[in-house]
Design a protein around this motif. Structure first.
Motif, PDB file in Angstrom:
ATOM      1  N   VAL A 593       1.030  -1.161   0.114  1.00  0.00           N
ATOM      2  CA  VAL A 593       0.041   0.021   0.132  1.00  0.00           C
ATOM      3  C   VAL A 593       0.931   1.379  -0.009  1.00  0.00           C
ATOM      4  CG1 VAL A 593      -1.886  -1.266   1.188  1.00  0.00           C
ATOM      5  CG2 VAL A 593      -0.088   0.069   2.576  1.00  0.00           C
ATOM      6  N   ASP A 594       0.301   2.504  -0.375  1.00  0.00           N
ATOM      7  CA  ASP A 594       0.989   3.616  -0.234  1.00  0.00           C
ATOM      8  C   ASP A 594      -0.004   4.887  -0.069  1.00  0.00           C
ATOM      9  OD1 ASP A 594       2.912   5.440  -0.176  1.00  0.00           O
ATOM     10  OD2 ASP A 594       3.399   5.361  -2.434  1.00  0.00           O
ATOM     11  N   ALA A 595       0.311   5.858   0.360  1.00  0.00           N
ATOM     12  CA  ALA A 595      -0.748   7.293   0.520  1.00  0.00           C
ATOM     13  C   ALA A 595       0.151   8.476  -0.014  1.00  0.00           C
ATOM     14  CB  ALA A 595      -1.016   7.268   1.830  1.00  0.00           C
ATOM     15  N   LYS A 596      -0.591   9.148  -0.597  1.00  0.00           N
ATOM     16  CA  LYS A 596       0.057  10.591  -1.128  1.00  0.00           C
ATOM     17  C   LYS A 596      -0.777  11.490  -0.527  1.00  0.00           C
ATOM     18  CE  LYS A 596       1.092  12.712  -5.540  1.00  0.00           C
ATOM     19  NZ  LYS A 596       1.247  12.812  -6.828  1.00  0.00           N
ATOM     20  N   ALA A 597      -0.460  12.567  -0.200  1.00  0.00           N
ATOM     21  CA  ALA A 597      -1.017  13.954   0.264  1.00  0.00           C
ATOM     22  C   ALA A 597      -0.350  15.121  -0.344  1.00  0.00           C
ATOM     23  CB  ALA A 597      -0.775  13.937   1.716  1.00  0.00           C
ATOM     24  N   GLN A 598      -0.793  15.817  -1.432  1.00  0.00           N
ATOM     25  CA  GLN A 598      -0.192  16.837  -2.061  1.00  0.00           C
ATOM     26  C   GLN A 598      -1.158  18.026  -2.166  1.00  0.00           C
ATOM     27  OE1 GLN A 598       1.189  16.088  -5.780  1.00  0.00           O
ATOM     28  NE2 GLN A 598       2.633  17.817  -5.898  1.00  0.00           N
ATOM     29  N   GLY A 599      -0.983  19.108  -1.256  1.00  0.00           N
ATOM     30  CA  GLY A 599      -1.896  20.090  -1.332  1.00  0.00           C
ATOM     31  C   GLY A 599      -3.098  19.633  -0.546  1.00  0.00           C
ATOM     32  N   ARG A 721      10.741   3.591  -0.828  1.00  0.00           N
ATOM     33  CA  ARG A 721       9.569   3.897  -1.782  1.00  0.00           C
ATOM     34  C   ARG A 721       9.859   3.420  -3.278  1.00  0.00           C
ATOM     35  NH1 ARG A 721       5.470   7.548  -1.763  1.00  0.00           N
ATOM     36  NH2 ARG A 721       6.013   7.772   0.376  1.00  0.00           N
ATOM     37  N   GLU A 722      11.309   3.377  -3.504  1.00  0.00           N
ATOM     38  CA  GLU A 722      11.747   2.944  -4.951  1.00  0.00           C
ATOM     39  C   GLU A 722      11.363   1.269  -5.102  1.00  0.00           C
ATOM     40  OE1 GLU A 722      15.618   3.236  -2.474  1.00  0.00           O
ATOM     41  OE2 GLU A 722      13.665   4.254  -2.655  1.00  0.00           O
ATOM     42  N   GLN A 723      11.078   0.894  -3.856  1.00  0.00           N
ATOM     43  CA  GLN A 723      10.792  -0.557  -4.003  1.00  0.00           C
ATOM     44  C   GLN A 723       9.402  -0.863  -4.003  1.00  0.00           C
ATOM     45  OE1 GLN A 723      13.084  -3.221  -1.653  1.00  0.00           O
ATOM     46  NE2 GLN A 723      14.872  -1.988  -1.883  1.00  0.00           N
ATOM     47  N   ASN A 724       8.702   0.044  -3.721  1.00  0.00           N
ATOM     48  CA  ASN A 724       7.178   0.225  -3.837  1.00  0.00           C
ATOM     49  C   ASN A 724       6.527   0.842  -4.620  1.00  0.00           C
ATOM     50  OD1 ASN A 724       4.880  -0.680  -2.474  1.00  0.00           O
ATOM     51  ND2 ASN A 724       4.791   0.977  -0.984  1.00  0.00           N
ATOM     52  N   THR A 725       7.072   0.833  -6.121  1.00  0.00           N
ATOM     53  CA  THR A 725       6.748   1.614  -7.163  1.00  0.00           C
ATOM     54  C   THR A 725       5.143   1.272  -7.668  1.00  0.00           C
ATOM     55  OG1 THR A 725       7.689   0.019  -8.685  1.00  0.00           O
ATOM     56  CG2 THR A 725       9.182   1.631  -8.016  1.00  0.00           C
ATOM     57  N   GLU A 726       4.720   0.135  -7.575  1.00  0.00           N
ATOM     58  CA  GLU A 726       3.472  -0.084  -8.030  1.00  0.00           C
ATOM     59  C   GLU A 726       2.529   0.497  -7.319  1.00  0.00           C
ATOM     60  OE1 GLU A 726       5.737  -2.517  -7.357  1.00  0.00           O
ATOM     61  OE2 GLU A 726       6.264  -3.825  -9.267  1.00  0.00           O
ATOM     62  N   ALA A 727       2.499   0.300  -5.940  1.00  0.00           N
ATOM     63  CA  ALA A 727       1.614   1.252  -4.900  1.00  0.00           C
ATOM     64  C   ALA A 727       1.748   2.420  -5.271  1.00  0.00           C
ATOM     65  CB  ALA A 727       1.828   0.750  -3.648  1.00  0.00           C
ATOM     66  N   ASP A 728       3.081   3.347  -5.316  1.00  0.00           N
ATOM     67  CA  ASP A 728       3.163   4.450  -5.471  1.00  0.00           C
ATOM     68  C   ASP A 728       2.378   5.079  -6.750  1.00  0.00           C
ATOM     69  OD1 ASP A 728       4.519   6.905  -4.613  1.00  0.00           O
ATOM     70  OD2 ASP A 728       5.507   6.777  -6.622  1.00  0.00           O
ATOM     71  N   ALA A 729       2.482   4.136  -7.932  1.00  0.00           N
ATOM     72  CA  ALA A 729       1.720   4.485  -9.135  1.00  0.00           C
ATOM     73  C   ALA A 729       0.205   4.518  -8.796  1.00  0.00           C
ATOM     74  CB  ALA A 729       2.047   3.531 -10.109  1.00  0.00           C
ATOM     75  N   LEU A 730      -0.176   3.798  -8.071  1.00  0.00           N
ATOM     76  CA  LEU A 730      -1.612   3.931  -7.782  1.00  0.00           C
ATOM     77  C   LEU A 730      -2.231   4.854  -7.127  1.00  0.00           C
ATOM     78  CD1 LEU A 730      -2.388   0.003  -6.476  1.00  0.00           C
ATOM     79  CD2 LEU A 730      -3.018   1.274  -8.751  1.00  0.00           C
ATOM     80  N   THR A 731      -1.203   5.526  -6.106  1.00  0.00           N
ATOM     81  CA  THR A 731      -1.354   6.908  -5.462  1.00  0.00           C
ATOM     82  C   THR A 731      -1.528   8.113  -6.165  1.00  0.00           C
ATOM     83  OG1 THR A 731       0.774   7.337  -4.849  1.00  0.00           O
ATOM     84  CG2 THR A 731      -0.612   6.063  -3.332  1.00  0.00           C
ATOM     85  N   ASN A 732      -0.624   7.974  -7.521  1.00  0.00           N
ATOM     86  CA  ASN A 732      -0.386   8.846  -8.766  1.00  0.00           C
ATOM     87  C   ASN A 732      -1.549   8.612  -9.681  1.00  0.00           C
ATOM     88  OD1 ASN A 732       1.739  10.196  -7.707  1.00  0.00           O
ATOM     89  ND2 ASN A 732       3.103   8.700  -8.343  1.00  0.00           N
ATOM     90  N   GLU A 733      -2.536   7.674  -9.544  1.00  0.00           N
ATOM     91  CA  GLU A 733      -3.616   7.292 -10.340  1.00  0.00           C
ATOM     92  C   GLU A 733      -3.026   7.009 -11.808  1.00  0.00           C
ATOM     93  OE1 GLU A 733      -7.278   9.915  -9.492  1.00  0.00           O
ATOM     94  OE2 GLU A 733      -5.493  11.516  -9.491  1.00  0.00           O
TER      95      GLU A 733
END
Length: 832
Positions: A593-599, A721-733
């Protein structure tokens, strides 16, 4: 000929090693013992460690030594935080009691067999004599189990004859069980215990002779022993070791001691008569001990609720700095409810194959810490006074409050536990746990009572003092505050503690107010309850935070605290007793999993990777959160400030979404779910099951409840984070790596949350109150500091002659204050 000791490197997780296979120790084959020992057993010679530790070289920290009578195969397993480990029974690493009875190995030498036969013969003679005299040994047992005995059921004359006969056998085998004329006066016959353990080939017996002769080393200015055959290495200490030489100190007693001085004096007079405390004038003590004299402050705490009798606490930490100079090098492991569950799990398996009677008996060792004598040259480090500072008292035995007291008793107790197992052998074997001085005997079969009585008989032969009025038994029993039921194979919180908790919560919810000191005391009991009900533990975090922010006195209970107390009450009432958790089934990595908060934008995402499936074949989700669906994420302003809570929220959503219909839901064995998140802090939060940070604490509460319902334990692993790229992509839609058909539609309001909707808003108000209280406390502290600074500056000005009379130029202190270099540099004014 015995094999040399083998040392095995300890894994990072404490005591997670597997037991050696038959005939192997740490992967090395053993030679069969040819001195009467068991063939291909885990019996390995160990270098003896003395009490002072001088003749035992320091071992590398992460090591233990396989020695003594390890059983065949795996020890009995306990489950802690979703991981299995060998149980701790109070007898040390080499205790036979850590293994199922049929897998245990015992001393087989002819010399020890003679001693054991002697003990068994005298015990059987006691049984026969009791029946012939009309006492009926079984009736005596039931009176013990009913808690109706005030003294030993074994006659003193018969015990004396049995001890004399046993000592004769030991002398004939070349070991000495007799107390020496110059020995310290002790209740336990350490010489007899050492002689029996020596014949048994136990790896840790020589220190008992040193105990009998001179006593134990307190550990100030000397290295305490390392006994790797019995204990793991201790690698962390709470107190920092002070620098410099020891300085003699005299401290005044605490108010609690002054208020209870009458009862304290009564106890000290009794100790003087027993020789466990000595007294002398202050000048005599200084002449005899020189600069070693450390007169510590005494404190007093009630022994039991509602009584005037107190337990004396010797504060060897503050001011005198005795405890910071003591470094216990062995890690003491006491059994907990997890170890009790391990025994119950084993009983379920054994009794399902062969149904039989099951019974528990508990006992208490009297004055356990005070059974260990301390070397005379160390008495000065255990000094104290009452209400006359010119009369100095000193403990001559271990005392509550000294850092090494618990260790010395634990080492003695472990030796006695192992010896009792050796004496029992398979014929009279049972399961046993010892927590400090509280023992539990669990036996099965028609002759269960004889097995338990035999253990008590062995204690009597060794002259171990028991508090007979505290001996009690039953199929359901309270032990160290927990309830154990061997009929239903359950453990947990007993009806007495449940009743107390319900009354306490109901009374304070009805009143709406609480004395802060009472709440802090209750939190200790709540934490104990959380040991049996771990899913309750996360709910204590906000209460700890609220208590820490309150001043002493009475406070109104905030809504958030009220709701949490109601939930704790409900959970304890509904599931105070639980069956043992099955051994965990490791299912590997389940999701990322991952989460992104921007603005103002928040996106959480995750994908299921159970079975090493790739993104194209995996179920996945990506969810936007906003001020409507997650208002708590904005309480600190920008949502990135709550990123830890958002990442844990992503974990929670993954558990809810992927848990329905998953292979690990409702499994017979508890699944350990390995979730991977790139926030390392959450790994510790989930493992500890506790945080006071808002809103993280509320998300953790919900996660704990959901995992309990699924029957799972969550271990969050951390990856960069560089090893969690797939979940990171999901937070970037960015969904290009995933199959749109496998997307899980997630509606935050429809995930079946049980506590978050009810608690979050109240917790936000609670968090605001806590922050306000903290600001007020800091402001009050700042004003106090400024007042002290002003007084200090006035004193400094006068002492430096900066007043008007001295200088002839400065007419006021405020002008003098403004002339100080520090004030000029910092731009400070007298008013601030």
């Amino acid at each position: 000929m015995q094999s040399p000791a083998s040392s095995v490197e300890e894994p990072a997780e404490s005591d997670q090693r597997p037991a050696p296979a038959d005939g192997e120790v740490g992967g090395r084959s053993l030679e069969p013992c040819c001195d009467g020992g068991v063939g291909q057993s885990c019996r390995v010679e160990s270098q003896q460690a003395s009490l002072s530790g001088q003749d035992h070289p320091a071992q590398p920290e992460q090591e233990f030594v396989v020695a003594g009578y390890w059983g065949r195969g795996l020890p009995i397993q306990a489950v802690y935080k979703g991981r299995s480990r060998p149980i701790h029974d109070g007898g040390g690493l080499c205790s036979p009691g850590r293994w199922p009875i049929k897998q245990r190995q015992f001393p087989q030498s002819q010399a020890f067999a003679k001693a054991r036969t002697c003990v068994c013969r005298s015990f059987m003679a006691w049984l026969k004599q009791s029946d012939e005299q009309g006492n009926d040994a079984l009736k005596l047992f039931w009176s013990l189990a009913a808690g109706k005995r005030q003294r030993s059921p074994f006659e003193a004359a018969a015990l004396q004859r049995a001890r004399a006969e046993l000592d004769g056998v030991l002398r004939a085998e070349g070991v000495c069980p007799d107390r020496q004329a110059t020995d310290r006066q002790t209740e336990i016959n350490f010489r007899r215990v050492a002689a029996l353990l020596e014949l048994a080939g136990d790896p840790d017996f020589a220190f008992l002779n040193e105990l009998a002769s001179v006593g134990a080393c307190l550990g100030v200015g000397e290295v305490l022993p390392r006994v790797p055959a019995v204990f793991e290495a201790k690698t962390r200490w709470k107190l920092s070791e002070p620098g410099g030489d020891f300085e003699p100190t005299v401290c005044a007693n605490y108010k609690s001691a002054e208020e209870n001085m009458e009862d304290i004096r009564r106890q000290i007079v009794q100790e003087l008569h027993k020789g466990t405390v000595v007294s002398m004038t202050k000048s005599e003590a200084q002449r005899k001990f020189g600069n070693k004299l450390a007169v510590a402050a005494l404190g007093a705490v009630p022994k039991e609720v509602g009584t005037s009798e107190v337990r004396i606490i010797h504060d060897a930490t503050h001011n005198v700095e005795v405890n910071p100079r003591i470094r216990v090098r062995d890690q003491i492991r006491c059994p907990r409810i997890d170890d009790l569950d391990g025994l119950l799990r084993l009983l379920v398996a054994e009794c399902s194959r062969d149904p039989t009677i099951r019974f528990c008996l508990k006992y208490d060792v009297s004055r356990a810490h005070k059974l260990v004598p301390i070397r005379e040259e160390d008495w000065a480090y255990q000094a104290f006074s009452l209400d006359d500072p010119d009369i100095i008292y000193m403990h001559t035995v271990g005392a509550f409050g000294l850092a090494s007291a618990a260790y010395h008793w634990a080492r003695v107790a472990a030796a006695i536990v192992r010896l009792s197992h050796y004496m029992s052998d398979v014929a009279s074997a049972l399961y046993h746990l010892l927590y400090s001085d509280d023992g539990l005997l669990l036996a099965t079969g028609k002759d269960f009572w004889r097995r338990q009585m035999f253990w008590l008989y062995v204690f009597e032969l060794l002259e171990v003092p028991l508090s007979w009025k505290k001996v009690a038994g039953g199929a359901s029993l309270s032990w160290i505050g927990y309830q154990v039921d061997v009929v239903s194979y359950q453990s947990g919180i007993g009806p007495t503690k449940v009743g107390w908790l319900v009354r306490w919560i109901d009374d304070h919810l009805r009143e709406g107010r609480v004395q802060v000191q009472h709440m802090r005391a209750a939190l200790g009991r709540f934490s104990f309850i959380a040991g049996a009900l771990p899913h309750v533990r996360p709910f204590l975090g906000p209460i700890f935070a609220w208590c820490a922010a309150q001043d002493a006195g009475e406070s109104q209970l905030p809504l958030g605290v009220r709701l949490i107390l109601e939930h704790i009450r409900h959970e304890v009432v509904c599931a105070s007793m639980t069956p043992p958790r099955p051994l965990p089934t490791q299912v590997g990595e389940l999701f990322r999993v991952d989460a992104k908060a921007q603005g103002d934008k928040i996106v959480i995402g995750g994908w299921e990777c159970l079975g090493s499936v790739g993104p194209k074949d995996a179920r996945w989700f990506s969810v936007k959160l906003d001020r409507t669906t997650a208002p708590w994420a904005y309480v600190k302003g920008d949502p990135y400030r709550t990123i830890a809570a958002l990442e844990l929220m992503a974990t929670l959503v993954a558990v809810c979404v992927f848990g329905h219909g998953a292979v690990w839901k409702g499994a017979v064995a508890t699944a350990t779910v390995a979730g991977f998140t790139d926030n390392m802090g959450n790994s510790f939060v989930v493992d500890k099951h506790m945080t006071t940070a808002f809103p993280l604490c509320v998300v953790l509460m919900e996660l704990s409840v959901q995992l309990k319902d699924l029957g799972c334990t969550l271990n969050l692993g951390w990856v960069p984070r560089e090893q969690n790229t797939e979940a990171d992509a999901l937070t970037n839609e960015d969904f290009t790596a995933f199959d749109p058909a496998k997307r899980m539609q997630v509606e935050p309001g429809n995930l079946g949350f049980r506590v978050m909707p009810r608690l979050m808003e109240a917790a936000m108000q609670l968090d605001s109150e806590i922050k306000l209280s903290r600001r007020k406390s800091r402001l009050a502290l700042g004003r106090s500091v400024v007042s002290l600074l002003q007084v200090g500056v006035l004193h400094m000005l006068v002492s430096q002659g900066c007043g008007a009379k001295k200088s002839g130029q400065l007419t006021t202190f405020t002008e003098a204050f403004g002339k100080l270099p520090m004030v000029k540099e910092q731009g400070i004014t007298w008013g601030t």
